[in-house]
Design a protein around this motif. Structure first.
Motif, short mmCIF file in Angstrom:
data_model
loop_
_atom_site.label_atom_id
_atom_site.label_comp_id
_atom_site.label_asym_id
_atom_site.label_seq_id
_atom_site.Cartn_x
_atom_site.Cartn_y
_atom_site.Cartn_z
N GLN A 195 0.82 -1.21 0.00
CA GLN A 195 0.00 0.00 0.00
C GLN A 195 0.86 1.26 0.00
O GLN A 195 0.56 2.24 -0.69
N VAL A 196 1.94 1.25 0.76
CA VAL A 196 2.84 2.41 0.82
C VAL A 196 3.50 2.63 -0.54
O VAL A 196 3.55 3.76 -1.06
N ARG A 197 3.99 1.55 -1.14
CA ARG A 197 4.65 1.70 -2.45
C ARG A 197 3.64 2.18 -3.49
O ARG A 197 3.95 3.04 -4.31
N LYS A 198 2.45 1.62 -3.46
CA LYS A 198 1.41 2.02 -4.40
C LYS A 198 1.11 3.51 -4.24
O LYS A 198 0.97 4.24 -5.23
N GLY A 199 1.03 3.97 -2.99
CA GLY A 199 0.78 5.38 -2.75
C GLY A 199 1.90 6.26 -3.27
O GLY A 199 1.65 7.31 -3.87
N LEU A 200 3.15 5.83 -3.06
CA LEU A 200 4.30 6.60 -3.54
C LEU A 200 4.29 6.72 -5.06
O LEU A 200 4.46 7.81 -5.62
N GLU A 201 4.10 5.58 -5.73
CA GLU A 201 4.17 5.60 -7.18
C GLU A 201 2.97 6.32 -7.78
O GLU A 201 3.08 7.00 -8.80
N THR A 202 1.80 6.19 -7.14
CA THR A 202 0.62 6.90 -7.63
C THR A 202 0.82 8.41 -7.54
O THR A 202 0.35 9.17 -8.40
N TYR A 203 1.54 8.85 -6.52
CA TYR A 203 1.82 10.28 -6.35
C TYR A 203 2.88 10.77 -7.34
O TYR A 203 2.72 11.81 -7.98
N PHE A 204 3.97 10.00 -7.47
CA PHE A 204 5.12 10.49 -8.23
C PHE A 204 5.02 10.25 -9.74
O PHE A 204 5.56 11.04 -10.52
N LEU A 205 4.38 9.15 -10.16
CA LEU A 205 4.43 8.81 -11.58
C LEU A 205 3.78 9.85 -12.49
O LEU A 205 4.36 10.18 -13.53
N PRO A 206 2.60 10.39 -12.17
CA PRO A 206 2.04 11.43 -13.04
C PRO A 206 2.97 12.64 -13.17
O PRO A 206 3.04 13.26 -14.24
N ARG A 207 3.69 12.95 -12.11
CA ARG A 207 4.65 14.07 -12.15
C ARG A 207 5.85 13.72 -13.01
O ARG A 207 6.33 14.56 -13.78
N ALA A 208 6.31 12.49 -12.88
CA ALA A 208 7.45 12.05 -13.70
C ALA A 208 7.07 12.04 -15.18
O ALA A 208 7.88 12.41 -16.05
N ALA A 209 5.83 11.65 -15.48
CA ALA A 209 5.37 11.56 -16.88
C ALA A 209 5.46 12.91 -17.58
O ALA A 209 5.78 12.98 -18.77
N GLN A 210 5.16 13.97 -16.85
CA GLN A 210 5.21 15.30 -17.47
C GLN A 210 6.63 15.73 -17.83
O GLN A 210 6.83 16.61 -18.67
N LEU A 211 7.62 15.08 -17.20
CA LEU A 211 9.02 15.44 -17.45
C LEU A 211 9.70 14.50 -18.44
O LEU A 211 10.81 14.79 -18.90
N MET A 212 9.04 13.41 -18.79
CA MET A 212 9.67 12.42 -19.66
C MET A 212 9.78 12.90 -21.10
O MET A 212 8.93 13.63 -21.59
N ASN A 213 10.88 12.46 -21.74
CA ASN A 213 11.09 12.79 -23.15
C ASN A 213 11.31 11.50 -23.95
O ASN A 213 11.20 10.40 -23.41
N GLU A 214 11.65 11.64 -25.22
CA GLU A 214 11.79 10.47 -26.08
C GLU A 214 12.90 9.53 -25.61
O GLU A 214 12.78 8.31 -25.74
N ALA A 215 13.97 10.10 -25.04
CA ALA A 215 15.07 9.26 -24.54
C ALA A 215 14.58 8.39 -23.38
O ALA A 215 14.96 7.22 -23.26
N ASP A 216 13.73 8.96 -22.53
CA ASP A 216 13.18 8.20 -21.40
C ASP A 216 12.31 7.04 -21.91
O ASP A 216 12.43 5.91 -21.45
N PHE A 217 11.46 7.35 -22.88
CA PHE A 217 10.57 6.32 -23.42
C PHE A 217 11.36 5.21 -24.13
O PHE A 217 10.99 4.04 -24.07
#
Length: 219
Positions: free
Chosen positions: A90-112
């Motif tokens: 549950q803790v990990r799920k909460g962490l990733e649910t919080y951080f992943l949408p933020r990380a997605a906005q910063l991702m570029n083609e090299a990340d993908f």
């Protein structure tokens, strides 16, 4: 324990930071009013905590802040208390649910591209019949890579710690993913959602990703 507390207080009051050298045992014994033997033992404890390091012939120094010792202890506690696994999920799920949408906005083609390569590696390893324990390593690399743009060392360390416990779970509790194809499909869907930068889609895919673990750990 008292002397450890005294040394911590000394470090803080003298504003010692990473790389600073500590006084000798003799000097600290004089300043703190305790025996050299007590200073020596307290130093060993602080070194075990990762607060200081010893360089032979040079002395003791304040270490760069790191999470290694804390996470090692946490991994041990997780091993001992298997029933707490659901809470950890549950803790990990909460962490990733919080951080992943933020990380997605910063991702570029090299990340993908890097994520695509890791996903293909997971698929190759799965098709080659590697065990769940062996697949954990690439799976962890995939999840760590998701958050590279955020540059949060603690988040990376926590995900790695979770992977360590997953290995323990796999070995000691004979955990096995319900279906490899479904497992890989969930990661493929997650990568597609990240490329779309659709926050709702990303969150939904992440929730689905954890459903297998939640089902197992909450049995």
């Amino acid at each position: 324990d008292v002397v450890v507390g005294m040394l911590r207080k000394y470090i803080l009051e003298n504003k010692l930071t990473s790389g600073d050298k500590l006084p000798t045992e003799t000097r600290l014994s004089e300043v703190l009013g305790v025996s050299r033997a007590s200073i020596r033992e307290a130093m060993k404890i602080l070194e075990g905590y990762g607060v200081i390091s010893t360089i032979h012939g040079k002395g003791r120094f304040i270490r760069d802040f790191n999470y290694d010792q804390m996470l090692d202890n946490l991994s041990y506690n997780l091993h001992v208390h298997f029933n707490d696994f659901y809470e950890i999920v549950q803790v990990r799920k909460g962490l990733e649910t919080y951080f992943l949408p933020r990380a997605a906005q910063l991702m570029n083609e090299a990340d993908f591209e890097d994520l695509e390569n890791l996903l293909q590696k997971m698929e190759q390893e799965s098709n080659a019949g590697l065990s769940d324990s062996d697949l954990v390593s690439t799976h962890t690399q995939f999840h760590n890579r998701l958050y590279k743009s955020i540059q949060n060392k603690l988040l990376d360390s926590l995900i790695s710690m979770f992977a360590t416990f997953q290995r323990i779970l796999t070995a000691s509790q004979h955990y096995k993913k319900q279906d490899n194809k479904e497992f890989l499909c969930k990661h493929r869907n997650l990568l597609l959602a990240l490329k779309s930068k659709d926050i709702e889609n990303i969150t939904n895919c992440l929730q689905e990703h954890f459903s297998d673990f939640e089902s197992y750990s909450n049995r």
